[in-house]
Design a protein around this motif. Structure first.
Motif, PDB file in Angstrom:
ATOM      1  N   MET A   1     -25.500  -2.096 -17.278  1.00  0.00           N
ATOM      2  CA  MET A   1     -24.219  -2.564 -16.763  1.00  0.00           C
ATOM      3  C   MET A   1     -24.421  -3.027 -15.326  1.00  0.00           C
ATOM      4  SD  MET A   1     -20.890  -2.741 -17.621  1.00  0.00           S
ATOM      5  CE  MET A   1     -20.641  -1.570 -18.929  1.00  0.00           C
ATOM      6  N   VAL A   2     -23.836  -4.160 -15.000  1.00  0.00           N
ATOM      7  CA  VAL A   2     -23.791  -4.631 -13.618  1.00  0.00           C
ATOM      8  C   VAL A   2     -22.339  -4.841 -13.242  1.00  0.00           C
ATOM      9  CG1 VAL A   2     -26.084  -5.682 -13.590  1.00  0.00           C
ATOM     10  CG2 VAL A   2     -24.110  -7.059 -14.255  1.00  0.00           C
ATOM     11  N   TYR A   3     -22.097  -4.872 -11.937  1.00  0.00           N
ATOM     12  CA  TYR A   3     -20.743  -4.966 -11.410  1.00  0.00           C
ATOM     13  C   TYR A   3     -20.671  -6.158 -10.469  1.00  0.00           C
ATOM     14  CZ  TYR A   3     -20.841  -0.324 -13.338  1.00  0.00           C
ATOM     15  OH  TYR A   3     -20.983   0.730 -14.193  1.00  0.00           O
ATOM     16  N   LEU A   4     -19.853  -7.120 -10.837  1.00  0.00           N
ATOM     17  CA  LEU A   4     -19.677  -8.316 -10.023  1.00  0.00           C
ATOM     18  C   LEU A   4     -18.446  -8.136  -9.153  1.00  0.00           C
ATOM     19  CD1 LEU A   4     -21.000  -9.145 -12.849  1.00  0.00           C
ATOM     20  CD2 LEU A   4     -20.392 -11.453 -12.187  1.00  0.00           C
ATOM     21  N   VAL A   5     -18.569  -8.431  -7.880  1.00  0.00           N
ATOM     22  CA  VAL A   5     -17.413  -8.432  -6.980  1.00  0.00           C
ATOM     23  C   VAL A   5     -16.957  -9.881  -6.886  1.00  0.00           C
ATOM     24  CG1 VAL A   5     -16.564  -7.980  -4.666  1.00  0.00           C
ATOM     25  CG2 VAL A   5     -18.219  -6.412  -5.710  1.00  0.00           C
ATOM     26  N   GLU A   6     -15.796 -10.128  -7.474  1.00  0.00           N
ATOM     27  CA  GLU A   6     -15.245 -11.482  -7.494  1.00  0.00           C
ATOM     28  C   GLU A   6     -14.133 -11.602  -6.466  1.00  0.00           C
ATOM     29  OE1 GLU A   6     -14.111 -14.324 -11.048  1.00  0.00           O
ATOM     30  OE2 GLU A   6     -12.442 -12.961 -10.592  1.00  0.00           O
ATOM     31  N   CYS A   7     -14.190 -12.657  -5.678  1.00  0.00           N
ATOM     32  CA  CYS A   7     -13.160 -12.938  -4.678  1.00  0.00           C
ATOM     33  C   CYS A   7     -12.394 -14.186  -5.093  1.00  0.00           C
ATOM     34  CB  CYS A   7     -13.796 -13.161  -3.315  1.00  0.00           C
ATOM     35  SG  CYS A   7     -14.617 -11.699  -2.657  1.00  0.00           S
ATOM     36  N   SER A   8     -11.190 -14.305  -4.575  1.00  0.00           N
ATOM     37  CA  SER A   8     -10.399 -15.508  -4.817  1.00  0.00           C
ATOM     38  C   SER A   8      -9.541 -15.797  -3.594  1.00  0.00           C
ATOM     39  CB  SER A   8      -9.528 -15.351  -6.059  1.00  0.00           C
ATOM     40  OG  SER A   8      -8.620 -14.282  -5.892  1.00  0.00           O
ATOM     41  N   SER A   9      -9.147 -17.048  -3.505  1.00  0.00           N
ATOM     42  CA  SER A   9      -8.391 -17.485  -2.346  1.00  0.00           C
ATOM     43  C   SER A   9      -7.509 -18.653  -2.750  1.00  0.00           C
ATOM     44  CB  SER A   9      -9.365 -17.912  -1.241  1.00  0.00           C
ATOM     45  OG  SER A   9      -8.674 -18.309  -0.094  1.00  0.00           O
ATOM     46  N   GLY A  10      -6.427 -18.825  -2.005  1.00  0.00           N
ATOM     47  CA  GLY A  10      -5.568 -19.985  -2.207  1.00  0.00           C
ATOM     48  C   GLY A  10      -4.505 -19.764  -3.275  1.00  0.00           C
ATOM     49  N   THR A  11      -3.756 -20.829  -3.531  1.00  0.00           N
ATOM     50  CA  THR A  11      -2.723 -20.826  -4.560  1.00  0.00           C
ATOM     51  C   THR A  11      -2.694 -22.185  -5.235  1.00  0.00           C
ATOM     52  OG1 THR A  11      -1.055 -21.533  -2.953  1.00  0.00           O
ATOM     53  CG2 THR A  11      -1.214 -19.170  -3.362  1.00  0.00           C
ATOM     54  N   TYR A  12      -2.264 -22.202  -6.473  1.00  0.00           N
ATOM     55  CA  TYR A  12      -2.092 -23.432  -7.255  1.00  0.00           C
ATOM     56  C   TYR A  12      -3.282 -24.375  -7.115  1.00  0.00           C
ATOM     57  CZ  TYR A  12       2.576 -21.491  -7.543  1.00  0.00           C
ATOM     58  OH  TYR A  12       3.621 -20.651  -7.747  1.00  0.00           O
ATOM     59  N   ASP A  13      -3.100 -25.531  -6.520  1.00  0.00           N
ATOM     60  CA  ASP A  13      -4.174 -26.530  -6.478  1.00  0.00           C
ATOM     61  C   ASP A  13      -5.277 -26.194  -5.477  1.00  0.00           C
ATOM     62  OD1 ASP A  13      -2.420 -27.051  -4.373  1.00  0.00           O
ATOM     63  OD2 ASP A  13      -2.745 -29.207  -4.432  1.00  0.00           O
ATOM     64  N   THR A  14      -5.081 -25.176  -4.632  1.00  0.00           N
ATOM     65  CA  THR A  14      -6.144 -24.780  -3.700  1.00  0.00           C
ATOM     66  C   THR A  14      -6.806 -23.475  -4.129  1.00  0.00           C
ATOM     67  OG1 THR A  14      -4.658 -23.544  -2.239  1.00  0.00           O
ATOM     68  CG2 THR A  14      -4.991 -25.907  -1.748  1.00  0.00           C
ATOM     69  N   TYR A  15      -6.435 -22.955  -5.305  1.00  0.00           N
ATOM     70  CA  TYR A  15      -6.967 -21.675  -5.779  1.00  0.00           C
ATOM     71  C   TYR A  15      -8.415 -21.834  -6.244  1.00  0.00           C
ATOM     72  CZ  TYR A  15      -7.447 -17.395  -8.487  1.00  0.00           C
ATOM     73  OH  TYR A  15      -7.879 -16.186  -8.974  1.00  0.00           O
ATOM     74  N   PHE A  16      -9.271 -20.923  -5.815  1.00  0.00           N
ATOM     75  CA  PHE A  16     -10.640 -20.908  -6.321  1.00  0.00           C
ATOM     76  C   PHE A  16     -11.183 -19.490  -6.284  1.00  0.00           C
ATOM     77  CE2 PHE A  16     -10.941 -21.584  -1.814  1.00  0.00           C
ATOM     78  CZ  PHE A  16     -12.096 -20.972  -1.390  1.00  0.00           C
ATOM     79  N   THR A  17     -12.220 -19.244  -7.076  1.00  0.00           N
ATOM     80  CA  THR A  17     -12.855 -17.932  -7.136  1.00  0.00           C
ATOM     81  C   THR A  17     -14.350 -18.086  -6.892  1.00  0.00           C
ATOM     82  OG1 THR A  17     -13.299 -18.038  -9.501  1.00  0.00           O
ATOM     83  CG2 THR A  17     -11.181 -17.098  -8.839  1.00  0.00           C
ATOM     84  N   PRO A  83     -10.282  -8.496  -3.688  1.00  0.00           N
ATOM     85  CA  PRO A  83     -11.421  -8.687  -4.581  1.00  0.00           C
ATOM     86  C   PRO A  83     -11.284  -7.794  -5.813  1.00  0.00           C
ATOM     87  CG  PRO A  83     -12.071  -7.383  -2.680  1.00  0.00           C
ATOM     88  CD  PRO A  83     -10.662  -7.824  -2.445  1.00  0.00           C
ATOM     89  N   VAL A  84     -11.909  -8.215  -6.893  1.00  0.00           N
ATOM     90  CA  VAL A  84     -11.895  -7.423  -8.127  1.00  0.00           C
ATOM     91  C   VAL A  84     -13.331  -7.149  -8.568  1.00  0.00           C
ATOM     92  CG1 VAL A  84      -9.648  -8.257  -8.902  1.00  0.00           C
ATOM     93  CG2 VAL A  84     -11.707  -9.466  -9.589  1.00  0.00           C
ATOM     94  N   ILE A  85     -13.485  -6.072  -9.301  1.00  0.00           N
ATOM     95  CA  ILE A  85     -14.793  -5.725  -9.854  1.00  0.00           C
ATOM     96  C   ILE A  85     -14.778  -6.059 -11.338  1.00  0.00           C
ATOM     97  CG2 ILE A  85     -16.396  -3.852 -10.356  1.00  0.00           C
ATOM     98  CD1 ILE A  85     -15.328  -2.468  -7.809  1.00  0.00           C
ATOM     99  N   ILE A  86     -15.773  -6.822 -11.758  1.00  0.00           N
ATOM    100  CA  ILE A  86     -15.917  -7.203 -13.163  1.00  0.00           C
ATOM    101  C   ILE A  86     -17.178  -6.535 -13.694  1.00  0.00           C
ATOM    102  CG2 ILE A  86     -16.243  -9.115 -14.767  1.00  0.00           C
ATOM    103  CD1 ILE A  86     -14.894 -10.907 -12.610  1.00  0.00           C
ATOM    104  N   GLU A  87     -17.029  -5.764 -14.758  1.00  0.00           N
ATOM    105  CA  GLU A  87     -18.175  -5.095 -15.378  1.00  0.00           C
ATOM    106  C   GLU A  87     -18.776  -6.017 -16.438  1.00  0.00           C
ATOM    107  OE1 GLU A  87     -17.125  -1.265 -16.911  1.00  0.00           O
ATOM    108  OE2 GLU A  87     -16.265  -0.618 -15.007  1.00  0.00           O
ATOM    109  N   LYS A  88     -20.091  -6.139 -16.417  1.00  0.00           N
ATOM    110  CA  LYS A  88     -20.791  -6.981 -17.401  1.00  0.00           C
ATOM    111  C   LYS A  88     -22.015  -6.251 -17.918  1.00  0.00           C
ATOM    112  CE  LYS A  88     -18.727 -11.078 -17.241  1.00  0.00           C
ATOM    113  NZ  LYS A  88     -18.284 -11.828 -18.384  1.00  0.00           N
ATOM    114  N   GLU A  89     -22.248  -6.376 -19.207  1.00  0.00           N
ATOM    115  CA  GLU A  89     -23.506  -5.909 -19.780  1.00  0.00           C
ATOM    116  C   GLU A  89     -24.597  -6.870 -19.324  1.00  0.00           C
ATOM    117  OE1 GLU A  89     -24.225  -3.230 -21.570  1.00  0.00           O
ATOM    118  OE2 GLU A  89     -22.162  -2.516 -21.603  1.00  0.00           O
ATOM    119  N   MET A  90     -25.752  -6.363 -19.066  1.00  0.00           N
ATOM    120  CA  MET A  90     -26.848  -7.201 -18.571  1.00  0.00           C
ATOM    121  C   MET A  90     -27.147  -8.378 -19.499  1.00  0.00           C
ATOM    122  SD  MET A  90     -28.070  -6.388 -15.642  1.00  0.00           S
ATOM    123  CE  MET A  90     -29.747  -6.960 -15.590  1.00  0.00           C
ATOM    124  N   ASN A  91     -27.069  -8.193 -20.800  1.00  0.00           N
ATOM    125  CA  ASN A  91     -27.420  -9.267 -21.722  1.00  0.00           C
ATOM    126  C   ASN A  91     -26.315 -10.291 -21.928  1.00  0.00           C
ATOM    127  OD1 ASN A  91     -25.698  -7.700 -23.147  1.00  0.00           O
ATOM    128  ND2 ASN A  91     -27.023  -7.378 -24.920  1.00  0.00           N
TER     129      ASN A  91
END
Length: 94
Positions: A1-17, A83-91
Protein backbone atom coordinates in the motif's frame (compact mmCIF):
# COMPACT_ATOMS: atom_id res chain seq x y z
CA UNK A 1 0.00 0.00 0.00
CA UNK A 2 1.19 3.51 -0.79
CA UNK A 3 -0.34 6.81 0.25
CA UNK A 4 -0.61 9.70 -2.17
CA UNK A 5 -1.03 13.22 -0.82
CA UNK A 6 -3.21 14.98 -3.36
CA UNK A 7 -3.61 18.75 -3.35
CA UNK A 8 -6.10 20.90 -5.20
CA UNK A 9 -6.62 24.57 -5.81
CA UNK A 10 -9.02 26.94 -7.49
CA UNK A 11 -12.68 26.69 -8.45
CA UNK A 12 -14.62 25.83 -11.60
CA UNK A 13 -12.47 26.69 -14.63
CA UNK A 14 -9.35 27.33 -12.52
CA UNK A 15 -9.64 24.09 -10.50
CA UNK A 16 -6.73 21.67 -10.72
CA UNK A 17 -5.18 18.85 -8.70
CA UNK A 18 -1.68 17.48 -8.30
CA UNK A 19 0.13 14.78 -6.37
CA UNK A 20 2.28 16.48 -3.75
CA UNK A 21 4.03 13.35 -2.52
CA UNK A 22 3.88 9.56 -2.25
CA UNK A 23 4.54 7.70 1.01
CA UNK A 24 4.84 4.07 2.05
CA UNK A 25 3.70 4.95 5.57
CA UNK A 26 0.28 6.46 6.36
CA UNK A 27 1.65 8.43 9.34
CA UNK A 28 4.14 10.20 7.06
CA UNK A 29 1.34 11.08 4.65
CA UNK A 30 -0.71 12.47 7.54
CA UNK A 31 2.28 14.52 8.68
CA UNK A 32 2.70 15.93 5.18
CA UNK A 33 -0.95 17.00 5.01
CA UNK A 34 -0.48 18.76 8.35
CA UNK A 35 2.63 20.55 7.01
CA UNK A 36 0.66 21.76 3.99
CA UNK A 37 -2.23 23.01 6.15
CA UNK A 38 0.13 24.70 8.61
CA UNK A 39 1.98 26.50 5.80
CA UNK A 40 -1.33 27.65 4.31
CA UNK A 41 -2.41 29.06 7.69
CA UNK A 42 0.96 30.77 8.15
CA UNK A 43 0.74 32.33 4.68
CA UNK A 44 -2.82 33.54 5.31
CA UNK A 45 -1.80 35.23 8.58
CA UNK A 46 1.49 36.71 7.36
CA UNK A 47 1.72 40.47 7.78
CA UNK A 48 2.84 42.78 4.98
CA UNK A 49 6.66 42.60 4.88
CA UNK A 50 7.19 46.36 4.60
CA UNK A 51 6.07 49.45 6.46
CA UNK A 52 2.66 50.21 4.95
CA UNK A 53 3.02 53.91 5.71
CA UNK A 54 5.65 54.29 2.95
CA UNK A 55 4.03 55.89 -0.12
CA UNK A 56 3.87 53.50 -3.06
CA UNK A 57 5.99 55.70 -5.32
CA UNK A 58 8.79 55.67 -2.72
CA UNK A 59 9.13 51.89 -2.53
CA UNK A 60 12.36 50.31 -3.74
CA UNK A 61 12.46 47.47 -6.26
CA UNK A 62 13.31 45.06 -3.43
CA UNK A 63 10.32 46.24 -1.41
CA UNK A 64 8.02 45.91 -4.42
CA UNK A 65 9.32 42.38 -5.01
CA UNK A 66 8.74 41.49 -1.34
CA UNK A 67 5.17 42.78 -1.55
CA UNK A 68 4.54 40.84 -4.77
CA UNK A 69 5.84 37.59 -3.27
CA UNK A 70 3.80 38.16 -0.09
CA UNK A 71 0.61 38.81 -2.09
CA UNK A 72 1.17 35.72 -4.24
CA UNK A 73 1.64 33.51 -1.16
CA UNK A 74 -1.60 34.89 0.29
CA UNK A 75 -3.57 34.40 -2.93
CA UNK A 76 -2.21 30.87 -3.36
CA UNK A 77 -3.13 30.05 0.24
CA UNK A 78 -6.67 31.36 -0.26
CA UNK A 79 -7.14 29.10 -3.29
CA UNK A 80 -5.58 25.96 -1.74
CA UNK A 81 -8.00 23.27 -0.54
CA UNK A 82 -7.29 20.77 2.21
CA UNK A 83 -5.00 17.99 0.96
CA UNK A 84 -6.36 14.45 0.87
CA UNK A 85 -4.70 11.08 1.28
CA UNK A 86 -5.42 8.49 -1.40
CA UNK A 87 -4.56 4.87 -0.64
CA UNK A 88 -3.34 2.77 -3.58
CA UNK A 89 -2.18 -0.80 -3.92
CA UNK A 90 1.29 -0.87 -5.41
CA UNK A 91 0.17 -2.85 -8.46
CA UNK A 92 -2.61 -0.37 -9.35
CA UNK A 93 -0.43 2.70 -9.92
CA UNK A 94 -0.09 3.47 -13.62
Amino acid sequence: MVYLVECSSGTYDTYFTWIDSIWDDRDNAISRTKEIKDKREKDLKEECPIDESIPFDELTEDQLEAISEWQNRGWDAQELHDPVIIEKEMNTIK
